[in-house]
Write an enzyme that holds these catalytic residues in place. Structure first.
Site, short mmCIF file in Angstrom:
data_model
loop_
_atom_site.label_atom_id
_atom_site.label_comp_id
_atom_site.label_asym_id
_atom_site.label_seq_id
_atom_site.Cartn_x
_atom_site.Cartn_y
_atom_site.Cartn_z
CG MET A 1 -1.94 -1.15 1.21
SD MET A 1 -3.02 -1.16 2.67
CE MET A 1 -3.98 0.33 2.40
CG HIS A 2 0.52 3.29 2.54
ND1 HIS A 2 -0.79 3.62 2.77
CD2 HIS A 2 0.85 2.38 3.50
CE1 HIS A 2 -1.24 2.95 3.82
NE2 HIS A 2 -0.28 2.19 4.29
CG ASP B 1 -0.23 -5.16 2.16
OD1 ASP B 1 -1.10 -4.44 2.72
OD2 ASP B 1 0.99 -4.93 2.27
#
Length: 479
Positions: free
Chosen positions: A77-78, A233
């Site tokens: 992520m991110h 995830d």
């Protein structure tokens, strides 16, 4: 058949499941992280495409892919993947564990709109502060940015030609109205971006597009294979282990630690540093406490004493009440509930009677207390945790799992051996998108055994946890 692709930080994994959700083939391809400066962490998105091609060809060598109907995506992520109007990547992706934008994160977090709308603290690892950093330090790149994509969504762009994100991953950007499940124009404007630079949003179990014909031909797939929205995830992993209904949760004893609880309602508490995100399924959210060093803390200690972690934990025998020795597992700071990047780990109250076993127990207990912090933070918002599954390498230690069960006062289920992680969850989402199947297919894996709490020791763990919290407060006060 259905394929799940999980784009991790250190590698890309693919699994092929059949209509009965049995794994028929799996493949992996390694990835490398670049750290050009202290606190930086980057990857070249081109390597994701090469890894995907390698994994798909390996799956095709192991099984006939002509019956594949759906593909699901999971991913780290991110990360900020910036592309221009021609879909060319403008710079390496800035990853989730990159901390260069800490100053920008603090500025954004000081704007009360971000916590009010997203339900979360603006952490340096989130996407919005990364874009603020690019604007401040690489204005030419910022000016050419036509699309901001999360890692798995750049992979989707290549697979389908569609710029699409899904709710669970988008919730980690600091631009999503997590309750309404839509981009927030005001937050985008605060970082000098517009909705036109954001991908279209779908639910994780919805179709986001179809696999491009030329890729399907190269890999031996039929035309028109549906590509699902997928999930971040942890959300995809939750689908993999069947944590999809309110009251269900999993505790992950991996390198880092995660306490993930599904929720049927949006109930944020940003000040607690609990992550409140959309789940990968419609009308569902999740809350997550994150510990930066779980099994990593045990592995660090094992290296120091020159022993295998499994040997250290295997020699402990039955669970006992926590001793006076305390270990704070903040080797690289902590997220939930402290949001404290400066605090570091400590052993305290060592004496002549302290031996290796006592220090091993202190390490396991310290991580257990950190999980209890997250448990208290999550349940303090009204999140129910009624069924708890343990995953990750640390779950092989019965002592550790029993300590956590005893601290929480809840039984913990241990699945049978197998891979029920992000790639498997992504494959399930691919199945949902291709067939219209509902959440009922996301069942829990077979359970090998249940670890019951020792309720006679729960008060002792509560007392030790109180000392742990007091010690953290004292150390923070001297920082």
């Amino acid at each position: 058949m259905y394929i799940g692709l999980d784009l991790g930080t250190s590698g890309l994994k693919g699994v092929l499941i059949d209509d009965g959700q049995a794994i028929r083939a799996e493949a992996t391809a390694p990835l490398e992280v670049s750290r050009p400066h202290d606190g930086w962490s980057e990857q070249d998105p081109a390597t994701w495409l090469t890894a995907t091609d390698r994994v798909m060809r390996e799956l095709g060598a192991k099984a006939d892919l002509s019956g594949v109907r759906g593909v699901g995506l999971s991913g780290q992520m991110h990360g900020a993947t910036l592309v221009d109007a021609g879909h060319e990547v403008l710079r390496p992706c800035i990853l989730w564990n990159d901390t260069r934008s800490h100053a920008e994160a603090a500025v954004l977090d000081a704007d009360p709109r971000f916590r009010e709308v997203t339900g979360n603290i603006v952490f340096p690892g989130f996407t919005a502060p990364k874009l603020a950093w690019v604007r401040n330090h690489e204005p030419e790149v910022f000016g050419r940015t036509a699309l901001v994509l999360l890692p798995k969504d750049y992979l989707r762009l290549w697979l389908t030609g569609e710029a699409v994100a899904e709710m669970s991953d988008a919730a980690g950007t600091s631009w999503l109205d997590t309750g309404r499940r839509d981009w927030d124009d005001g937050l985008l404007e605060a970082t000098h971006l517009t909705r036109a630079q954001m991908p279209r949003l779908v639910e994780g179990s919805e179709a986001s597009g179809a696999l491009r014909a030329e890729l399907a031909m190269q890999w031996g797939l039929p035309q028109g294979v549906v590509v699902a929205g997928g999930g971040g995830d942890n959300a995809a992993s939750a689908v993999g282990v069947g944590v999809v209904q309110a009251g269900e949760a999993f505790v992950s004893l991996g390198t880092s630690g995660v306490l993930f609880a599904a929720s049927g309602a949006y109930q944020p508490d940003a000040a607690s540093a609990v992550h409140t995100f959309c789940h990968a399924l419609p009308e569902t959210w999740h809350q997550m406490g994150v510990i930066l060093a779980a099994a990593d803390a045990l592995n660090w200690y094992a290296k120091i004493v020159g022993q295998k972690a499994s040997d250290l934990t295997g020699a402990l025998g039955d669970l006992r009440a926590p001793g006076r020795t305390l270990f704070l597992p903040y080797l690289g700071g902590e997220r939930t509930p402290h949001n404290d990047a400066r605090i570091r780990g400590s052993f305290l109250h060592l004496d002549h009677a302290t031996d290796r076993a006592a220090m091993t127990r202190a390490v396991l207990e310290g991580v257990t207390h950190a999980f209890r912090d997250s448990f208290d933070a999550l349940t303090g918002t009204g999140t129910r945790i009624e069924r708890l599954i343990a995953v990750g390498g640390g779950s092989r230690s019965d002592y550790w799992v029993k300590a956590i069960a005893t601290s929480f006062g809840l039984p913990i289920e241990i699945p049978v051996a197998g891979d029920f992680g992000g790639a498997f969850g992504a494959a399930r989402l691919g199945l949902m998108a291709a067939t219209g199947a509902g959440v009922e297919i996301a069942t829990a894996p077979p359970i090998a055994r249940t670890v019951e709490p020792d309720l006679s020791l729960t008060p002792a763990f509560a007392e030790a946890h109180a000392r742990y919290r007091d010690t953290y407060a004292a150390l923070k006060g001297r920082a």
